[in-house]
Design an enzyme around this catalytic site. Structure first.
Site, PDB file in Angstrom:
ATOM      1  N   LYS A   1      -1.753 -14.814  43.713  1.00 40.63           N
ATOM      2  CA  LYS A   1      -1.114 -13.535  44.076  1.00 40.63           C
ATOM      3  C   LYS A   1       0.140 -13.837  44.900  1.00 40.63           C
ATOM      4  CE  LYS A   1      -2.101  -8.986  46.007  1.00 40.63           C
ATOM      5  NZ  LYS A   1      -0.912  -8.953  46.886  1.00 40.63           N
TER       6      LYS A   1
ATOM      7  N   SER B   1      -1.258  -0.231  41.520  1.00 44.18           N
ATOM      8  CA  SER B   1      -1.567  -1.244  42.534  1.00 44.18           C
ATOM      9  C   SER B   1      -2.942  -1.826  42.215  1.00 44.18           C
ATOM     10  CB  SER B   1      -1.539  -0.623  43.929  1.00 44.18           C
ATOM     11  OG  SER B   1      -2.430   0.471  43.980  1.00 44.18           O
TER      12      SER B   1
ATOM     13  N   GLU C   1      28.328 -31.567  34.988  1.00 41.74           N
ATOM     14  CA  GLU C   1      28.481 -31.151  33.587  1.00 41.74           C
ATOM     15  C   GLU C   1      28.223 -29.653  33.433  1.00 41.74           C
ATOM     16  OE1 GLU C   1      27.154 -34.894  30.877  1.00 41.74           O
ATOM     17  OE2 GLU C   1      25.653 -34.154  32.278  1.00 41.74           O
ATOM     18  N   TYR C   2      27.214 -29.160  34.159  1.00 45.93           N
ATOM     19  CA  TYR C   2      26.907 -27.717  34.111  1.00 45.93           C
ATOM     20  C   TYR C   2      28.105 -26.913  34.623  1.00 45.93           C
ATOM     21  CZ  TYR C   2      24.638 -23.244  35.106  1.00 45.93           C
ATOM     22  OH  TYR C   2      24.324 -21.912  35.153  1.00 45.93           O
TER      23      TYR C   2
ATOM     24  N   ARG D   1       8.888  -1.314  41.682  1.00 46.22           N
ATOM     25  CA  ARG D   1       7.670  -0.534  41.465  1.00 46.22           C
ATOM     26  C   ARG D   1       7.816   0.896  41.989  1.00 46.22           C
ATOM     27  NH1 ARG D   1       3.310   0.952  44.328  1.00 46.22           N
ATOM     28  NH2 ARG D   1       1.405   1.314  43.156  1.00 46.22           N
TER      29      ARG D   1
END
Length: 688
Positions: A120, A87, A40-41, A141
């Site tokens: 983490k 950081s 269906e998707y 970053r």
């Protein structure tokens, strides 16, 4: 020439399709709770692609069709962060985390401080910007002040929304990571292709995000967790815990294991728990990030030029061990790649005894200067794959031996070389090398594929060595006489059992056969997509690159791999042999009317089905599945730890049943309609 007028109903349909597809992306990739089938998707996505092709002026950067990749970028622009991406300071023991707590309490002059403990994630930090709820920028970053604009690649990460659930202008931060299974699949694939493997999931995620080919990024199935709101005060947020809930409301994927801790002891307990449980996760974590919960406290504590004073990374102990290289053996892969493997003095590492470690290729050995007899450090890449990270030359005695590349295949004695000068791996160039065939057969008969249990590794070796099997299709032509030739240990009962299993394997669902063919980049999920879309192996073999690349979940890189695989005349020969042997090359469509006309909802955890499987099961039996309970819902299936749907069902007097009651209900309805329930369940298990 004036611009053409686009019909209003087309504009409305495009907008509706985008909203619907993004909603289902959110259900599947963020909540892990789909409410429609893959078929269906795909239908929704194909319709949107069709309309955008007809009216290209309607294509927008936030359309779900822009996730599939296909662009080749010239490079990455540098962008300045609105707020520096700092950081974190690290700590590795409980005394240091207690000292961190003492410093925090002393500065704040508080007896106790609340913390948020977050796993983490070992991935790549990312900054995401949205304007009026629409995605406009994804940046790495970098050095913390400036990063690279990787927006086009970020769009391929399905768990990152292109439109938020609220039309806010906001910048958030989080981690893009590579799941453990994808990391393992990617490294296996790279080794088969003669490319150097990634050392760990973080490197794999970072390397993927910096690819200029967005289709390749899309094929690698990166994922994300978001954990930080820039300028939270703009949204009335007073704590980190509130910020996490706000991120969920916007539609981001937030790690479900984060915990609000009343004091530092609860943080330590959380760290101890996840140090033990981390292997349960499908992503790699290397510690716990500890954050002061209140934002006003964070502002008082401030930060240094490198790291905040209100947060710290409480790392898990490194999983490394020292041992000695006793010897090096060489494995030959399905595509002929020669992989050197270090035979080690057994050593305890991360809860298991490690005796062997991949050395990947001879270039890796040269770079690391590894020799037979060396003492080395071993760790588990991504927590799963033992690998040598460095040798210890200081401990050499002079008796160590250099590891030299072979000049011939260790299995067949054939010529070795490289298919491409850019390759780092050596390959056996003999197309008839038995080692290649053995690996291909193991893939075909594996549990994930045709599941022929009787054809184990040793029996496959004997069949190939005896010349009874020369390609993967030959197993379907084996006779009792062939198997009897293999000598002692293969009695009449064993022969009958093996032949019966081979006969049953001919009827396996098409996606199982596709998985077993070992097409590069095609795993179980992609095999299901292909089987459902094309319905036959011959249709897949005849499909063009253009057709394949536009199928949701396939994309250009996988499409190229499929086309190249079926272009090989030997592959065509094998398909013809499979067909003549009676192997089912068409998808058996399981579509029944047992539950036709009924509407179901599900709450809680089921024993026999994942959430995706139960939705597919309902669809195959003709039922409609809904995500929320209403007066139009006929039944609510209640699993363990049910949610709010259960209370709503009781209030609306919607009938409820346990999983066991539901299966009994299906049994009775099946019998009334003349179906065999046990046969239905067997067919379902085979298909799924």
């Amino acid at each position: 020439m004036s611009e053409r007028k686009i019909p209003k109903e087309v504009i409305e349909e495009v907008e509706r399709l985008r909203e619907e597809i993004e909603y289902h992306n959110y259900r599947y990739y963020v909540l892990n709770d789909p409410v429609i089938t893959d078929e269906e998707y795909d239908k929704l996505m194909r319709r949107l692609i069709e309309l955008e092709r007809m009216y290209p002026e309607l294509v927008t950067p936030d359309s779900p069709t822009q996730r599939v990749g296909g662009k080749v970028l010239e490079g990455f622009k540098t962008v300045k962060h609105s707020v520096p991406m700092l950081s974190l300071d690290n700590t590795y023991n409980e005394e240091e985390i207690l000292e961190f707590d003492r410093r925090v309490k002393k500065t704040l002059q508080e007896a106790e401080v609340e913390y948020v403990a977050e796993l983490k994630i070992d991935g790549v930090s990312i900054a995401l910007r949205y304007e009026n709820g629409k995605f406009v920028l994804g940046a790495t970053r970098g050095d913390g002040i400036e990063g690279e604009d990787v927006s086009e690649n970020v769009k391929t990460v399905r768990s990152i929304p292109l439109r938020l659930r609220k039309p806010v202008t906001v910048e958030v931060r989080g981690e893009i990571y590579m799941p453990v299974d994808e990391f393992k699949r990617l490294n296996d694939e790279r080794e088969e292709e003669g490319l150097p493997p990634f050392a760990n999931p973080r490197n794999a995620a970072a390397g993927t995000l910096r690819q200029l080919n967005t289709a390749l990024v899309a094929a690698r199935r990166l994922d994300s967790f978001i954990y930080y709101v820039v300028h939270p005060e703009n949204y009335g947020l007073k704590t980190q815990w509130e910020a996490l809930q706000f991120l969920k409301e916007l539609g981001f994927k937030v790690n479900p294991h984060s915990k609000l801790c009343k004091n530092i002891q609860e943080v330590i307990d959380y760290w101890r728990e996840w140090e033990e449980r981390k292997k349960e996760l499908d992503y790699w974590v290397d510690g716990v990030v500890v954050k002061v919960n209140r934002f006003d406290f964070q502002r008082i504590l401030g930060e240094t030029s490198k790291a905040p004073r209100w947060a710290i990374a409480f790392k898990f102990p490194a999983e490394q061990a020292r041992t000695r290289v006793l010897d090096v053996t060489i494995q030959v892969g399905r595509t002929g790649v020669l992989t050197p493997v270090a035979e080690l003095e057994p050593v305890q590492l991360a809860g298991t005894i490690v005796k062997r470690a991949s050395l990947h290729n001879f270039e890796y050995i040269r770079e690391k200067d590894i020799r037979i007899g060396d003492y080395v450090f071993v760790e588990k890449a991504g927590g799963i794959i033992p690998q040598i990270v460095k040798s210890i030359p200081e401990l050499r005695t002079g008796s160590e031996k250099e590891i030299k590349p072979p000049d011939k295949c260790p299995v067949c004695g054939g010529k070795v070389g490289k298919l491409d000068p850019e390759e780092v791996a050596l390959r056996c160039l003999n197309p008839h090398c038995p080692a290649k065939l053995k690996r291909a057969l193991r893939t075909l008969v594996s549990r994930e594929a045709l599941d022929i249990e009787g054809l184990g590794e040793k029996l496959i070796d004997r069949l190939v060595d005896a010349g009874l099997v020369k390609d993967i299709a030959d197993i379907f032509y084996l006779t009792p006489f062939d198997l009897a030739q293999l000598g002692p240990g293969i009695g009449q009962r064993t022969i009958a059992k093996i032949l019966q299993e081979i006969e049953e394997a001919k009827k396996r669902p098409l996606h199982k056969l596709i998985t077993g063919l070992g097409i590069p980049m095609v795993g179980q999920k992609t095999a299901k997509i292909l089987a459902e879309h094309f319905k036959s192996l011959e249709a897949i073999a005849d499909a063009s690159y253009e057709t394949l690349k536009d199928i949701p979940g396939i994309g250009p890189e996988i499409a190229k791999s499929i086309v190249e695989y079926f272009r090989n005349p030997k592959t065509r020969e094998i398909i013809e042999k499979l067909k003549k042997a009676g192997v089912k090359l068409e998808e058996r469509v399981m579509k029944l009317d047992i539950l036709k006309g009924l509407t179901f909802a599900v709450t809680g955890t089921l024993k026999n089905f994942t959430r995706e499987e139960i939705v597919e099961f309902f669809e195959k039996l003709g039922a409609k599945v809904v995500n929320s309970v209403s007066r139009n819902t006929d039944y609510l299936i209640v699993g363990e730890n049910p949610g709010s749907k259960y209370e709503k069902a009781k209030m609306l007097k919607v009938k409820t049943m346990s999983e066991e009651e539901f299966l009994e209900f299906v049994r009775k309805r099946a019998e009334l309609k003349g179906y065999n329930f046990d046969e239905i369940m067997r067919s379902w298990k085979e298909w799924s």
